[in-house]
Design a protein around this motif. Structure first.
Motif, PDB file in Angstrom:
ATOM      1  N   PRO A  27      -0.776   2.583   5.034  1.00  0.00           N
ATOM      2  CA  PRO A  27       0.688   2.519   4.877  1.00  0.00           C
ATOM      3  C   PRO A  27       1.395   1.679   5.938  1.00  0.00           C
ATOM      4  N   TYR A  28       0.688   1.360   7.020  1.00  0.00           N
ATOM      5  CA  TYR A  28       1.270   0.532   8.076  1.00  0.00           C
ATOM      6  C   TYR A  28       0.860  -0.930   7.956  1.00  0.00           C
ATOM      7  N   LEU A  29       0.223  -1.261   6.835  1.00  0.00           N
ATOM      8  CA  LEU A  29      -0.202  -2.630   6.570  1.00  0.00           C
ATOM      9  C   LEU A  29       0.522  -3.184   5.346  1.00  0.00           C
ATOM     10  N   ALA A  36       0.902 -10.956  -7.532  1.00  0.00           N
ATOM     11  CA  ALA A  36       0.646  -9.525  -7.352  1.00  0.00           C
ATOM     12  C   ALA A  36      -0.677  -9.100  -7.974  1.00  0.00           C
ATOM     13  N   ALA A  37      -1.056  -9.740  -9.071  1.00  0.00           N
ATOM     14  CA  ALA A  37      -2.306  -9.370  -9.740  1.00  0.00           C
ATOM     15  C   ALA A  37      -3.506  -9.584  -8.824  1.00  0.00           C
ATOM     16  N   GLN A  43      -3.659  -3.341  -2.962  1.00  0.00           N
ATOM     17  CA  GLN A  43      -2.715  -2.272  -3.321  1.00  0.00           C
ATOM     18  C   GLN A  43      -3.462  -0.983  -3.640  1.00  0.00           C
ATOM     19  N   ASP A  44      -4.641  -1.113  -4.234  1.00  0.00           N
ATOM     20  CA  ASP A  44      -5.450   0.059  -4.563  1.00  0.00           C
ATOM     21  C   ASP A  44      -5.898   0.811  -3.311  1.00  0.00           C
ATOM     22  N   GLN A  45      -5.909   0.106  -2.170  1.00  0.00           N
ATOM     23  CA  GLN A  45      -6.270   0.739  -0.897  1.00  0.00           C
ATOM     24  C   GLN A  45      -5.057   1.347  -0.199  1.00  0.00           C
ATOM     25  N   GLY A  46      -3.888   1.242  -0.820  1.00  0.00           N
ATOM     26  CA  GLY A  46      -2.684   1.796  -0.234  1.00  0.00           C
ATOM     27  C   GLY A  46      -1.888   0.809   0.593  1.00  0.00           C
TER      28      GLY A  46
END
Length: 292
Positions: A27-29, A36-37, A43-46
């Motif tokens: 969340p800090y990255l 975006a694709a 994104q799947d890693q948060g």
């Protein structure tokens, strides 16, 4: 918040991987992407995706909101070198506008006398960007990265094992080849440890290697004699042209071969090794991994 540009490229993706390994929570990255694709695995890693383009100032200002540390991975624009400088200038201005607290830039190694080298324009672009960053008033760190070990198989060609000949007009010049992943790890180190503001670091290998030595290492790895030949540039160009290699690649090979021959890439330094706390991957070790 740490934001990495060029996040879907080889270097940017590795930098994010190392940041996660160093304990930076997802969340800090944030990752700057144009598509975006392509950023979906991040994104799947948060990791938050920020959409932006080096040519679009407003998109970058939006993307940099709330960013404390920004890793600016240098542009890989395949057009004129001046395009890269313009891209970097836009990023720096946007970082100022968004009040980024610390900008880390991936530059390139240079040495005295390189102003007249085969890669003079490429080096000048990085030098101009470094000056833009210093003049911006932003706290900065400049990482002067060495040439990637990953370039050697490209220069050697796909058929080097088959032909037994390493053909490249680099003469007896040497380069301080370094693994891209280790450079990305150094960037993660700088982003997660104190005391790097307003400093420039040379990040290269502790030993330089010639193509004659590369041929010897390939011979040992392949169990077959590989001979190094450094023909005149004109002869090299003719051979590649006859083999159907596109002109753009012929120009690329000649440019970097000339730079190696001129010795401008022979910049040995121990900073990277000290950042990583271990010995760096050698040319011989890298070739053994690639060709085994």
């Amino acid at each position: 918040m740490i934001l990495v540009t060029g996040a879907t490229g080889h270097y940017g993706a590795k930098a994010i991987e190392h940041l996660l390994h160093k304990g930076v929570e997802a969340p800090y990255l944030a990752a700057l992407v144009r598509d975006a694709a392509k950023g979906q695995p991040l994104q799947d890693q948060g990791i938050e995706l920020r959409i932006g383009d080096y040519t679009d100032f407003e998109s970058l200002v939006r993307a940099f909101q709330g960013v404390e540390k920004l890793l600016l991975v240098s542009s890989n624009d395949r057009g004129a070198v001046a395009n890269r400088t313009a891209h970097h200038a836009t990023v720096v201005k946007a970082a100022q506008e968004a009040q980024v607290k610390h900008l880390v830039y991936t530059s390139f190694v240079t040495k005295q006398g390189a102003a007249d080298s085969a890669i003079a324009d490429f080096l000048a672009s990085h030098a101009q960007t470094e000056q833009l960053i210093k003049d911006s008033g932003l706290p900065y760190t400049i990482l002067q990265n060495g040439i990637y070990l990953e370039m050697i198989p490209i220069f050697a060609g796909e058929k080097v094992a088959e032909t037994g000949v390493l053909l490249f007009p680099a003469q007896a010049g040497k380069a301080s080849w370094v693994l891209r992943a280790e450079l990305a790890e150094a960037a993660a180190h700088v982003l997660t440890t104190p005391g790097h503001e307003n400093k420039s670091y040379v990040l290269a290998n502790t030993a330089a290697t010639s193509f004659e030595e590369i041929a010897q290492d390939l011979s040992a790895t392949l169990g077959k004699a590989i001979r190094y030949q450094s023909p005149p540039v004109e002869e090299f160009q003719a051979i590649l042209k006859q083999a159907g290699v596109p002109e753009v690649y012929i120009g690329l090979f000649v440019t970097w071969a000339s730079a190696v021959a001129e010795g401008v890439l022979e910049v040995e330094d121990s900073t990277l090794e000290s950042f990583l706390g271990r010995k760096l991957t050698t040319t011989a070790q890298f070739l053994a991994q690639v060709y085994n």
